[in-house]
Design an enzyme around this catalytic site. Structure first.
Site, PDB file in Angstrom:
ATOM      1  N   ASP A  19      22.975  78.817  53.403  1.00 61.15           N
ATOM      2  CA  ASP A  19      23.961  77.834  52.811  1.00 61.15           C
ATOM      3  C   ASP A  19      25.377  78.012  53.324  1.00 61.15           C
ATOM      4  O   ASP A  19      25.631  79.116  53.475  1.00 61.15           O
ATOM      5  CB  ASP A  19      23.622  77.654  51.264  1.00 61.15           C
ATOM      6  CG  ASP A  19      24.443  76.799  50.652  1.00 61.15           C
ATOM      7  OD1 ASP A  19      24.297  75.611  51.176  1.00 61.15           O
ATOM      8  OD2 ASP A  19      25.211  76.842  49.797  1.00 61.15           O
ATOM      9  N   SER A  20      25.897  77.099  52.897  1.00 62.60           N
ATOM     10  CA  SER A  20      27.504  77.275  53.045  1.00 62.60           C
ATOM     11  C   SER A  20      28.340  78.088  52.129  1.00 62.60           C
ATOM     12  O   SER A  20      29.340  78.441  52.422  1.00 62.60           O
ATOM     13  CB  SER A  20      28.134  75.855  52.966  1.00 62.60           C
ATOM     14  OG  SER A  20      28.055  75.131  51.799  1.00 62.60           O
ATOM     15  N   CYS A  82      20.635  74.030  52.254  1.00 58.75           N
ATOM     16  CA  CYS A  82      22.213  73.113  52.547  1.00 58.75           C
ATOM     17  C   CYS A  82      21.823  72.086  52.913  1.00 58.75           C
ATOM     18  O   CYS A  82      21.186  71.687  53.887  1.00 58.75           O
ATOM     19  CB  CYS A  82      23.034  73.999  53.303  1.00 58.75           C
ATOM     20  SG  CYS A  82      24.760  73.069  53.739  1.00 58.75           S
ATOM     21  N   GLU A 162      31.668  76.807  43.426  1.00 61.06           N
ATOM     22  CA  GLU A 162      31.996  78.249  43.989  1.00 61.06           C
ATOM     23  C   GLU A 162      33.067  78.977  43.185  1.00 61.06           C
ATOM     24  O   GLU A 162      33.173  80.238  43.339  1.00 61.06           O
ATOM     25  CB  GLU A 162      32.717  77.867  45.464  1.00 61.06           C
ATOM     26  CG  GLU A 162      31.755  77.387  46.357  1.00 61.06           C
ATOM     27  CD  GLU A 162      30.847  78.382  47.165  1.00 61.06           C
ATOM     28  OE1 GLU A 162      31.484  79.555  47.126  1.00 61.06           O
ATOM     29  OE2 GLU A 162      29.606  78.171  47.428  1.00 61.06           O
ATOM     30  N   CYS A 194      22.936  68.090  46.836  1.00 63.92           N
ATOM     31  CA  CYS A 194      23.583  69.320  47.347  1.00 63.92           C
ATOM     32  C   CYS A 194      23.236  70.694  46.607  1.00 63.92           C
ATOM     33  O   CYS A 194      23.149  70.399  45.291  1.00 63.92           O
ATOM     34  CB  CYS A 194      25.211  69.165  47.347  1.00 63.92           C
ATOM     35  SG  CYS A 194      26.167  70.892  47.759  1.00 63.92           S
ATOM     36  N   HIS A 196      24.622  73.132  45.770  1.00 64.50           N
ATOM     37  CA  HIS A 196      25.562  73.568  44.647  1.00 64.50           C
ATOM     38  C   HIS A 196      25.434  72.877  43.689  1.00 64.50           C
ATOM     39  O   HIS A 196      25.751  73.400  42.473  1.00 64.50           O
ATOM     40  CB  HIS A 196      27.057  73.257  45.454  1.00 64.50           C
ATOM     41  CG  HIS A 196      27.582  74.349  46.321  1.00 64.50           C
ATOM     42  ND1 HIS A 196      26.868  74.327  47.697  1.00 64.50           N
ATOM     43  CD2 HIS A 196      28.343  75.495  46.270  1.00 64.50           C
ATOM     44  CE1 HIS A 196      27.684  75.329  48.439  1.00 64.50           C
ATOM     45  NE2 HIS A 196      28.254  76.105  47.600  1.00 64.50           N
TER      46      HIS A 196
END
Length: 280
Positions: A19-20, A82, A162, A194, A196
């Site tokens: 993932d990012s 992702c 994050e 997403c 996240h």
């Protein structure tokens, strides 16, 4: 069953997940839960996050660099944890990986269609994912009836996740601002497009209200991984204890601290790896 050069059977090799950044740990968590015998290698590209505001060409280039790293780890499958990379780089990754590749969009879309009673579905994601239209296409393809799909880009959710501000008052303020028009549209199902975003699920749920079902694709992705491994005779039945490796392109300390909190189990060791920008 395919034998590897070092004598290790392919079924005993790890699953590669990337993932990012931290968001893919929502998928990792479900894979650990549903496939307790499987080893994993996780890579979070925190140093180059977010992906959602980058060009298609850049996302493909970054993704292929990461796949090459995972190939060095002899993974038996690649999970693109992702949504932006799934939207833009799936075909390129599938052509290059040499192993089965699972993306996160289709499983989430199928789950959302099954959950929706009124066929009014919202999708939130990065600008890249939303602008690609990939979720609307996947949702319509998964439904036998016409849907009403409402999409909204929520780019600030990624840095909030994050930063670890999952239950911070700022998360509620941002969620209320972003989601007001989806609430007004009276959707009954909302796809967290997403990986996240499940980290902010409580703030999103408060903004949308109890009548809206939230779809976290991680659980559906893990089911898909399990089914595919079984179909291909790649499930790990070696009896050996699974191993889990974690890599990031940024701060190891921050990754391990936040990642352990979300996984609800310690990330004992994480490593920094510099993915060469010059790779193509």
């Amino acid at each position: 069953m395919i034998s590897m050069e070092n004598g290790q059977s392919q079924s005993a090799c790890p699953i590669g997940i990337f993932d990012s950044g931290l968001g893919g740990l929502t998928v990792q968590k479900e894979i650990l839960s549903q496939l307790p015998n499987e080893s994993t290698v996780y890579f979070g590209d925190n140093g180059r996050a977010p992906y959602g505001n980058k060009s298609r060409e850049t996302i493909i280039r970054y993704s292929l660099q990461i796949v090459r790293f995972l190939q060095q780890k002899r993974v038996k499958m690649v999970v693109i944890a992702c949504n932006t990379a799934s939207a833009f780089a799936y075909d390129a990754i599938s052509a290059a990986a040499g192993v089965p590749v699972i993306e996160v969009i289709t499983p989430g879309a199928i789950t959302a269609v099954k959950a929706s009673k009124g066929r009014r579905i919202g999708v939130i994601g990065t600008k890249g994912t939303i602008n690609s239209g990939v979720y609307e296409r996947a949702l319509q393809a998964a439904s036998s009836k016409q849907l009403k799909v409402y999409s909204k880009a929520c780019p600030l959710f990624v840095p909030l996740a994050e930063e670890g501000w999952w239950n911070h008052p700022v998360a509620d303020l941002v969620a209320n601002e972003y989601l007001a028009e989806l609430k007004q549209a009276e959707i009954d199902t909302l796809v967290l497009g997403c990986t996240h975003y499940p980290l902010l699920q409580q703030a999103i749920a408060r903004a949308m209200g109890p009548e809206v079902t939230l779809i976290n694709s991680g659980e559906a992705v893990a089911r898909t991984v399990k089914e595919r491994l079984t179909q291909l005779n790649l499930a790990n039945n070696s009896g050996e204890a699974p191993q889990h490796e974690y890599y990031t392109s940024d701060s190891v300390e921050q990754f391990a601290e936040l990642g352990s909190s979300f996984l609800q189990q310690p990330i004992k060791e994480a490593y920094n790896i510099a993915i060469e920008r010059s790779q193509t």
